[in-house]
Design a protein around this motif. Structure first.
Motif, mmCIF file in Angstrom:
data_model
loop_
_atom_site.group_PDB
_atom_site.id
_atom_site.type_symbol
_atom_site.label_atom_id
_atom_site.label_comp_id
_atom_site.label_asym_id
_atom_site.label_seq_id
_atom_site.Cartn_x
_atom_site.Cartn_y
_atom_site.Cartn_z
ATOM 1 N N ASP A 193 0.809 -1.221 0.000
ATOM 2 C CA ASP A 193 0.000 0.000 0.000
ATOM 3 C C ASP A 193 0.846 1.276 0.000
ATOM 4 O O ASP A 193 0.280 2.372 -0.012
ATOM 5 C CB ASP A 193 -0.972 0.043 1.191
ATOM 6 N N TRP A 194 2.135 1.145 0.028
ATOM 7 C CA TRP A 194 2.995 2.331 0.075
ATOM 8 C C TRP A 194 3.887 2.476 -1.152
ATOM 9 O O TRP A 194 3.856 3.504 -1.814
ATOM 10 C CB TRP A 194 3.862 2.313 1.342
ATOM 11 N N THR A 195 4.686 1.480 -1.476
ATOM 12 C CA THR A 195 5.688 1.674 -2.531
ATOM 13 C C THR A 195 5.103 1.363 -3.919
ATOM 14 O O THR A 195 5.618 0.520 -4.657
ATOM 15 C CB THR A 195 6.958 0.844 -2.273
ATOM 16 N N ASP A 196 4.029 2.084 -4.247
ATOM 17 C CA ASP A 196 3.471 1.970 -5.589
ATOM 18 C C ASP A 196 4.291 2.825 -6.552
ATOM 19 O O ASP A 196 5.292 3.434 -6.177
ATOM 20 C CB ASP A 196 1.986 2.345 -5.594
ATOM 21 N N ARG A 197 3.872 2.901 -7.804
ATOM 22 C CA ARG A 197 4.686 3.585 -8.811
ATOM 23 C C ARG A 197 4.807 5.077 -8.543
ATOM 24 O O ARG A 197 5.836 5.681 -8.869
ATOM 25 C CB ARG A 197 4.122 3.329 -10.214
ATOM 26 N N HIS A 198 3.794 5.680 -7.948
ATOM 27 C CA HIS A 198 3.889 7.112 -7.649
ATOM 28 C C HIS A 198 4.910 7.374 -6.543
ATOM 29 O O HIS A 198 5.693 8.318 -6.609
ATOM 30 C CB HIS A 198 2.523 7.657 -7.237
ATOM 31 N N CYS A 199 4.885 6.517 -5.531
ATOM 32 C CA CYS A 199 5.855 6.629 -4.447
ATOM 33 C C CYS A 199 7.273 6.443 -4.982
ATOM 34 O O CYS A 199 8.188 7.202 -4.632
ATOM 35 C CB CYS A 199 5.548 5.586 -3.376
ATOM 36 N N ARG A 200 7.450 5.458 -5.844
ATOM 37 C CA ARG A 200 8.795 5.181 -6.365
ATOM 38 C C ARG A 200 9.311 6.335 -7.224
ATOM 39 O O ARG A 200 10.496 6.681 -7.163
ATOM 40 C CB ARG A 200 8.800 3.865 -7.148
ATOM 41 N N TYR A 201 8.450 6.924 -8.014
ATOM 42 C CA TYR A 201 8.872 8.076 -8.827
ATOM 43 C C TYR A 201 9.323 9.214 -7.920
ATOM 44 O O TYR A 201 10.360 9.854 -8.155
ATOM 45 C CB TYR A 201 7.723 8.533 -9.726
ATOM 46 N N PHE A 202 8.558 9.467 -6.884
ATOM 47 C CA PHE A 202 8.887 10.501 -5.895
ATOM 48 C C PHE A 202 10.232 10.215 -5.239
ATOM 49 O O PHE A 202 11.102 11.087 -5.140
ATOM 50 C CB PHE A 202 7.753 10.548 -4.876
ATOM 51 N N HIS A 203 10.436 8.989 -4.821
ATOM 52 C CA HIS A 203 11.704 8.622 -4.199
ATOM 53 C C HIS A 203 12.872 8.741 -5.179
ATOM 54 O O HIS A 203 13.974 9.155 -4.792
ATOM 55 C CB HIS A 203 11.620 7.189 -3.665
ATOM 56 N N ARG A 204 12.631 8.388 -6.432
ATOM 57 C CA ARG A 204 13.717 8.447 -7.405
ATOM 58 C C ARG A 204 14.204 9.877 -7.629
ATOM 59 O O ARG A 204 15.394 10.096 -7.919
ATOM 60 C CB ARG A 204 13.262 7.817 -8.729
ATOM 61 N N LEU A 205 13.339 10.854 -7.485
ATOM 62 C CA LEU A 205 13.771 12.241 -7.628
ATOM 63 C C LEU A 205 14.762 12.634 -6.548
ATOM 64 O O LEU A 205 15.591 13.524 -6.749
ATOM 65 C CB LEU A 205 12.566 13.178 -7.589
ATOM 66 N N MET A 206 14.702 11.961 -5.404
ATOM 67 C CA MET A 206 15.614 12.281 -4.301
ATOM 68 C C MET A 206 16.906 11.488 -4.377
ATOM 69 O O MET A 206 17.948 11.948 -3.913
ATOM 70 C CB MET A 206 14.902 12.036 -2.968
ATOM 71 N N SER A 207 16.859 10.299 -4.928
ATOM 72 C CA SER A 207 18.063 9.482 -5.080
ATOM 73 C C SER A 207 18.079 8.837 -6.456
ATOM 74 O O SER A 207 17.154 8.100 -6.812
ATOM 75 C CB SER A 207 18.134 8.392 -4.008
ATOM 76 N N ARG A 208 19.130 9.104 -7.210
ATOM 77 C CA ARG A 208 19.279 8.482 -8.519
ATOM 78 C C ARG A 208 19.793 7.048 -8.410
ATOM 79 O O ARG A 208 19.670 6.278 -9.354
ATOM 80 C CB ARG A 208 20.264 9.298 -9.367
ATOM 81 N N ASP A 209 20.384 6.699 -7.287
ATOM 82 C CA ASP A 209 21.130 5.449 -7.186
ATOM 83 C C ASP A 209 20.475 4.352 -6.368
ATOM 84 O O ASP A 209 20.718 3.168 -6.621
ATOM 85 C CB ASP A 209 22.518 5.738 -6.594
ATOM 86 N N ALA A 210 19.686 4.701 -5.354
ATOM 87 C CA ALA A 210 19.108 3.679 -4.482
ATOM 88 C C ALA A 210 18.231 2.715 -5.278
ATOM 89 O O ALA A 210 17.570 3.100 -6.243
ATOM 90 C CB ALA A 210 18.294 4.335 -3.370
ATOM 91 N N LEU A 211 18.222 1.459 -4.861
ATOM 92 C CA LEU A 211 17.391 0.446 -5.500
ATOM 93 C C LEU A 211 15.976 0.530 -4.928
ATOM 94 O O LEU A 211 15.790 0.507 -3.709
ATOM 95 C CB LEU A 211 17.987 -0.942 -5.254
#
Length: 336
Positions: free
Chosen positions: A23-41
């Motif tokens: 219920d948390w790490t959906d595609r919108h969450c992941r896009y948001f997180h990717r803007l903060m870190s280019r490298d984290a998996l």
């Protein structure tokens, strides 16, 4: 989705990963997180193999190319279904397929997957063999140190040995037992004591395996401490979701040695084109902003940021301007 022929370095990215969280790490969450870190998996929510094989795979696997490197977590215990799901994930363009052997929910137990698989390492071995035969992607496993009355000092090394003998070279170990009887899934995230020393001991016992640790990590200092102590990676769960700025904004510089230092305010502005595109496709603003509420913890104006989004993003006429209006509560205070 991205060019399926492009290979991403998930091995390096797994130095710091964001856990799969239902219920948390959906595609919108992941896009948001990717803007903060280019490298984290980044990991998806768990998707069950039957749902993927028999359901709407295109919807379940949808992601933006910007999310790479991104791993799909599968739930299941049928080798044939898992192999089919792995083929689908490979075609969809994911960078890794992970088998869930750690989730303690009742629904997962009734389906004979998740943490209950800690009691059936030979079945897990059969599952990962089938998955590996279906893809050239890395097949990895996320597990607990044991369940219920099992002795983790015996169960964990036996599990790692049997599953690695089947070809798996990377494991993420949640350093808690899962109590399948007597504790809720929420309680299983907090009540069973953490045993970091046991996971660290596995580093010495299995020097050829790539081991990441998970559970209770809430700062980049702790991430670095585990890396310094010899672990190959650290997976962060709830802290990365509730306080993403603390975990992710400095991750590329501190954990990966990259010259990339985004700001929380800049991340909000970078989300606007994504939000506009989502709304143009008929989406709702709160589907995205619910993941952004914890971006400014402890900062003046953070409470109003959360309140404005919580109250206004669900409205039918909410737009990206709603987000920019909320941001003013933070930036105006900072400018005073």
């Amino acid at each position: 989705m991205a060019d399926k022929d492009k290979k991403y370095n998930v091995l390096n990215a797994s130095r710091l990963s964001v856990a799969p969280m239902m219920d948390w790490t959906d595609r919108h969450c992941r896009y948001f997180h990717r803007l903060m870190s280019r490298d984290a998996l980044l990991y998806t929510e768990m998707v069950t193999a039957p749902a993927l094989v028999h359901g709407d795979a295109a919807r379940l696997l949808a992601f933006d190319a910007a999310e790479h490197p991104v791993a799909l977590q599968l739930g299941g215990s049928d080798p044939s279904l898992l192999a089919q799901a792995t083929r689908i994930a490979t075609e969809a363009g994911y960078d890794e397929v992970n088998l869930n052997c750690g989730c303690p929910s009742d629904r997962v137990q009734s389906g004979r997957f998740g943490a209950i698989l800690m009691t059936e390492p030979d079945l897990v071995a059969a599952c990962v063999r089938a998955m590996q035969d279906a893809t050239d992607l890395p097949v990895t496993v996320k597990c607990r140190i044991g369940v219920d009355d099992q002795d983790p000092t015996t169960v964990l090394p036996d599990f790692l040995q049997r599953v690695s003998d089947a070809g798996v070279a990377r494991f993420t170990i949640h350093a808690r037992k899962a109590w399948l009887q007597g504790l809720s899934p929420k309680e299983n995230r907090d009540i069973p004591p953490l045993d970091y020393d046991l996971v660290l001991a596995m580093r010495d016992r299995f020097p050829d395996l790539h081991l990441s640790i998970n559970g209770g990590v809430n700062s980049l200092d702790t991430v670095q401490d585990f890396l310094d102590r010899g672990l190959d990676g650290v997976m962060v769960g709830r802290a990365a979701y509730h306080d993403p700025a603390t975990i992710l904004l400095d991750a590329d510089a501190r954990t990966f040695g990259r010259d990339h230092a985004p700001t929380a305010e800049g991340t909000v502005h970078a989300m606007i084109p994504y939000i506009d595109a989502h709304l143009a496709q008929g989406g709702r603003l709160h589907q995205i902003t619910r993941h952004m509420l914890g971006l400014f913890p402890g900062r003046p104006g953070a409470r109003m940021w959360r309140r404005h989004l919580s109250e206004n993003a669900p409205k039918d006429d909410a737009t990206s301007q709603t987000v920019l209006d909320a941001l003013q509560f933070v930036t105006q205070v900072a400018a005073q």
